[in-house]
Design a protein around this motif. Structure first.
Motif, PDB file in Angstrom:
ATOM      1  N   TYR A   1      -7.822  -5.113 -16.424  1.00 16.55           N
ATOM      2  CA  TYR A   1      -7.675  -6.145 -15.393  1.00 16.55           C
ATOM      3  C   TYR A   1      -6.355  -6.026 -14.635  1.00 16.55           C
ATOM      4  O   TYR A   1      -6.316  -6.211 -13.415  1.00 16.55           O
ATOM      5  CB  TYR A   1      -7.832  -7.542 -15.998  1.00 16.55           C
ATOM      6  N   ASP A   2      -5.268  -5.712 -15.337  1.00 17.22           N
ATOM      7  CA  ASP A   2      -3.987  -5.544 -14.644  1.00 17.22           C
ATOM      8  C   ASP A   2      -4.003  -4.269 -13.797  1.00 17.22           C
ATOM      9  O   ASP A   2      -3.481  -4.249 -12.683  1.00 17.22           O
ATOM     10  CB  ASP A   2      -2.826  -5.512 -15.635  1.00 17.22           C
ATOM     11  N   SER A   3      -4.629  -3.203 -14.313  1.00 14.08           N
ATOM     12  CA  SER A   3      -4.738  -1.966 -13.531  1.00 14.08           C
ATOM     13  C   SER A   3      -5.529  -2.211 -12.248  1.00 14.08           C
ATOM     14  O   SER A   3      -5.165  -1.714 -11.177  1.00 14.08           O
ATOM     15  CB  SER A   3      -5.427  -0.869 -14.346  1.00 14.08           C
ATOM     16  N   LEU A   4      -6.607  -2.986 -12.353  1.00 20.70           N
ATOM     17  CA  LEU A   4      -7.402  -3.309 -11.170  1.00 20.70           C
ATOM     18  C   LEU A   4      -6.571  -4.100 -10.168  1.00 20.70           C
ATOM     19  O   LEU A   4      -6.569  -3.801  -8.970  1.00 20.70           O
ATOM     20  CB  LEU A   4      -8.653  -4.098 -11.563  1.00 20.70           C
TER      21      LEU A   4
ATOM     22  N   GLN B   1     -15.806   0.972 -10.637  1.00 22.39           N
ATOM     23  CA  GLN B   1     -16.798  -0.017 -10.188  1.00 22.39           C
ATOM     24  C   GLN B   1     -16.354  -0.713  -8.904  1.00 22.39           C
ATOM     25  O   GLN B   1     -17.171  -1.198  -8.139  1.00 22.39           O
ATOM     26  CB  GLN B   1     -17.033  -1.068 -11.272  1.00 22.39           C
ATOM     27  N   HIS B   2     -15.054  -0.754  -8.678  1.00 22.68           N
ATOM     28  CA  HIS B   2     -14.515  -1.392  -7.476  1.00 22.68           C
ATOM     29  C   HIS B   2     -14.171  -0.373  -6.388  1.00 22.68           C
ATOM     30  O   HIS B   2     -13.519  -0.720  -5.399  1.00 22.68           O
ATOM     31  CB  HIS B   2     -13.281  -2.229  -7.839  1.00 22.68           C
ATOM     32  N   GLY B   3     -14.549   0.881  -6.598  1.00 23.61           N
ATOM     33  CA  GLY B   3     -14.323   1.909  -5.584  1.00 23.61           C
ATOM     34  C   GLY B   3     -12.868   2.307  -5.408  1.00 23.61           C
ATOM     35  O   GLY B   3     -12.480   2.772  -4.343  1.00 23.61           O
ATOM     36  N   LEU B   4     -12.070   2.130  -6.451  1.00 20.66           N
ATOM     37  CA  LEU B   4     -10.634   2.426  -6.341  1.00 20.66           C
ATOM     38  C   LEU B   4     -10.205   3.587  -7.234  1.00 20.66           C
ATOM     39  O   LEU B   4      -9.033   3.736  -7.555  1.00 20.66           O
ATOM     40  CB  LEU B   4      -9.822   1.181  -6.691  1.00 20.66           C
ATOM     41  N   GLY B   5     -11.163   4.425  -7.632  1.00 20.00           N
ATOM     42  CA  GLY B   5     -10.884   5.508  -8.573  1.00 20.00           C
ATOM     43  C   GLY B   5      -9.818   6.489  -8.132  1.00 20.00           C
ATOM     44  O   GLY B   5      -9.154   7.102  -8.966  1.00 20.00           O
ATOM     45  N   THR B   6      -9.629   6.636  -6.820  1.00 15.72           N
ATOM     46  CA  THR B   6      -8.631   7.598  -6.345  1.00 15.72           C
ATOM     47  C   THR B   6      -7.200   7.088  -6.514  1.00 15.72           C
ATOM     48  O   THR B   6      -6.252   7.854  -6.356  1.00 15.72           O
ATOM     49  CB  THR B   6      -8.862   7.951  -4.865  1.00 15.72           C
ATOM     50  N   THR B   7      -7.054   5.811  -6.830  1.00 14.93           N
ATOM     51  CA  THR B   7      -5.701   5.254  -6.964  1.00 14.93           C
ATOM     52  C   THR B   7      -5.171   5.318  -8.394  1.00 14.93           C
ATOM     53  O   THR B   7      -4.026   4.974  -8.629  1.00 14.93           O
ATOM     54  CB  THR B   7      -5.665   3.778  -6.527  1.00 14.93           C
ATOM     55  N   ILE B   8      -5.980   5.770  -9.356  1.00 20.65           N
ATOM     56  CA  ILE B   8      -5.608   5.610 -10.763  1.00 20.65           C
ATOM     57  C   ILE B   8      -5.506   6.932 -11.514  1.00 20.65           C
ATOM     58  O   ILE B   8      -6.257   7.859 -11.251  1.00 20.65           O
ATOM     59  CB  ILE B   8      -6.613   4.676 -11.469  1.00 20.65           C
ATOM     60  N   HIS B   9      -4.530   6.998 -12.403  1.00 17.34           N
ATOM     61  CA  HIS B   9      -4.373   8.111 -13.343  1.00 17.34           C
ATOM     62  C   HIS B   9      -4.307   7.497 -14.732  1.00 17.34           C
ATOM     63  O   HIS B   9      -3.330   6.818 -15.053  1.00 17.34           O
ATOM     64  CB  HIS B   9      -3.096   8.909 -13.073  1.00 17.34           C
ATOM     65  N   GLY B  10      -5.342   7.701 -15.540  1.00 17.27           N
ATOM     66  CA  GLY B  10      -5.386   7.133 -16.888  1.00 17.27           C
ATOM     67  C   GLY B  10      -4.884   8.121 -17.924  1.00 17.27           C
ATOM     68  O   GLY B  10      -5.230   9.307 -17.877  1.00 17.27           O
TER      69      GLY B  10
ATOM     70  N   PRO C   1       0.826  -1.208   0.000  1.00 20.97           N
ATOM     71  CA  PRO C   1       0.000   0.000   0.000  1.00 20.97           C
ATOM     72  C   PRO C   1       0.861   1.258   0.000  1.00 20.97           C
ATOM     73  O   PRO C   1       1.884   1.334   0.688  1.00 20.97           O
ATOM     74  CB  PRO C   1      -0.791  -0.130   1.307  1.00 20.97           C
ATOM     75  N   GLY C   2       0.453   2.212  -0.823  1.00 21.07           N
ATOM     76  CA  GLY C   2       1.174   3.478  -0.913  1.00 21.07           C
ATOM     77  C   GLY C   2       2.205   3.541  -2.028  1.00 21.07           C
ATOM     78  O   GLY C   2       2.750   4.603  -2.311  1.00 21.07           O
ATOM     79  N   ASP C   3       2.484   2.427  -2.685  1.00 14.65           N
ATOM     80  CA  ASP C   3       3.484   2.410  -3.759  1.00 14.65           C
ATOM     81  C   ASP C   3       2.958   3.010  -5.051  1.00 14.65           C
ATOM     82  O   ASP C   3       1.760   3.161  -5.251  1.00 14.65           O
ATOM     83  CB  ASP C   3       3.936   0.968  -4.047  1.00 14.65           C
TER      84      ASP C   3
ATOM     85  N   VAL D   1      -1.969  -1.430  -4.136  1.00 13.05           N
ATOM     86  CA  VAL D   1      -1.406  -0.177  -3.625  1.00 13.05           C
ATOM     87  C   VAL D   1      -2.419   0.679  -2.868  1.00 13.05           C
ATOM     88  O   VAL D   1      -2.052   1.720  -2.331  1.00 13.05           O
ATOM     89  CB  VAL D   1      -0.758   0.664  -4.753  1.00 13.05           C
ATOM     90  N   GLN D   2      -3.692   0.228  -2.803  1.00 14.96           N
ATOM     91  CA  GLN D   2      -4.693   1.017  -2.088  1.00 14.96           C
ATOM     92  C   GLN D   2      -4.342   1.129  -0.616  1.00 14.96           C
ATOM     93  O   GLN D   2      -3.609   0.277  -0.113  1.00 14.96           O
ATOM     94  CB  GLN D   2      -6.075   0.391  -2.297  1.00 14.96           C
ATOM     95  N   PRO D   3      -4.742   2.079   0.139  1.00 16.48           N
ATOM     96  CA  PRO D   3      -5.641   3.150  -0.224  1.00 16.48           C
ATOM     97  C   PRO D   3      -4.943   4.405  -0.757  1.00 16.48           C
ATOM     98  O   PRO D   3      -5.567   5.246  -1.387  1.00 16.48           O
ATOM     99  CB  PRO D   3      -6.342   3.472   1.090  1.00 16.48           C
ATOM    100  N   ASN D   4      -3.656   4.558  -0.516  1.00 17.49           N
ATOM    101  CA  ASN D   4      -3.011   5.820  -0.892  1.00 17.49           C
ATOM    102  C   ASN D   4      -1.907   5.675  -1.934  1.00 17.49           C
ATOM    103  O   ASN D   4      -1.113   6.582  -2.112  1.00 17.49           O
ATOM    104  CB  ASN D   4      -2.478   6.538   0.352  1.00 17.49           C
ATOM    105  N   GLY D   5      -1.851   4.556  -2.629  1.00 13.24           N
ATOM    106  CA  GLY D   5      -0.885   4.385  -3.709  1.00 13.24           C
ATOM    107  C   GLY D   5      -1.438   4.906  -5.020  1.00 13.24           C
ATOM    108  O   GLY D   5      -2.580   5.377  -5.085  1.00 13.24           O
TER     109      GLY D   5
END
Length: 192
Positions: free
Chosen positions: A30-33, A64-73, A17-19, A39-43
């Motif tokens: 799928y790999d991004s998920l 959809q998995h509630g992890l939108g804050t971890t990703i930059h597309g 987490p955090g990485d 790395v959640q919650p702050n990676g």
């Protein structure tokens, strides 16, 4: 064990987490998920794809998995990883995932090239922290179609469905050896 499962298991050994990590070929996400869950919650996961449709699919899947804050597309070629990914994290990336193939249902004329993938692997090496990992998975049909001559750099890196797993050096396996220039290039990558 599927190759993607092997790559994921190796990545689990280094990510926490955090990485920071990169999905250099977002595809269906799928790999991004998988990376976002590690790395959640702050990676942060930087996901890149040459097709805007792939980035949208990936972002939808992550949200959809509630992890939108971890990703930059980002839409772009992994050829440009060093300019697409925030400079402040260069040297701190723990894993960069390359899973090459066609976007299912996508435009098969929009694709990367073997030369660009070799350059992206070099770029990702410079962005990877000590002990980081860069798995490269390739669908053999994909490379036969993208490198019709059969002599591009990635044809030498991989032949068939194998996964060179990179941990501060590039490991490779081929069914045949190749000549001069590419062999020197691989040795140079191994020393970096």
């Amino acid at each position: 064990m599927r190759l993607v499962d092997l790559a994921h298991s190796k990545i689990c050994e280094v990510l926490k987490p955090g990485d920071y990590c990169i999905d250099a070929t977002a595809g269906n996400g799928y790999d991004s998920l998988f990376l976002a869950k590690q790395v959640q919650p702050n990676g942060t996961v930087f996901c890149v794809d040459i097709q805007a449709e792939a980035i949208q699919i990936t972002l939808d899947r992550i949200n959809q998995h509630g992890l939108g804050t971890t990703i930059h597309g980002m839409v772009g070629s992994h050829f440009d990883l060093s300019s697409l990914v925030d400079k402040k994290v260069h040297g701190q990336v723990k894993a960069t995932m390359f899973n090459l193939g066609y976007l299912p249902g996508g435009d098969h004329t929009v694709t990367t090239t073997p030369d660009n993938t070799v350059r992206a692997m070099c770029e990702s090496y410079r962005m990877t922290s000590p002990g980081g990992l860069r798995p490269l998975l390739v669908n053999s049909t994909f490379w036969r179609k993208t490198d019709r001559r059969g002599d591009g750099p990635c044809e030498y890196l991989i032949h068939g469905q194998i996964a060179p797993l990179c941990r501060c050096h590039l490991l490779h396996k081929t069914k045949h050896t190749t000549g001069g220039c590419t062999r020197r290039r691989l040795k140079r990558l191994n020393r970096q």
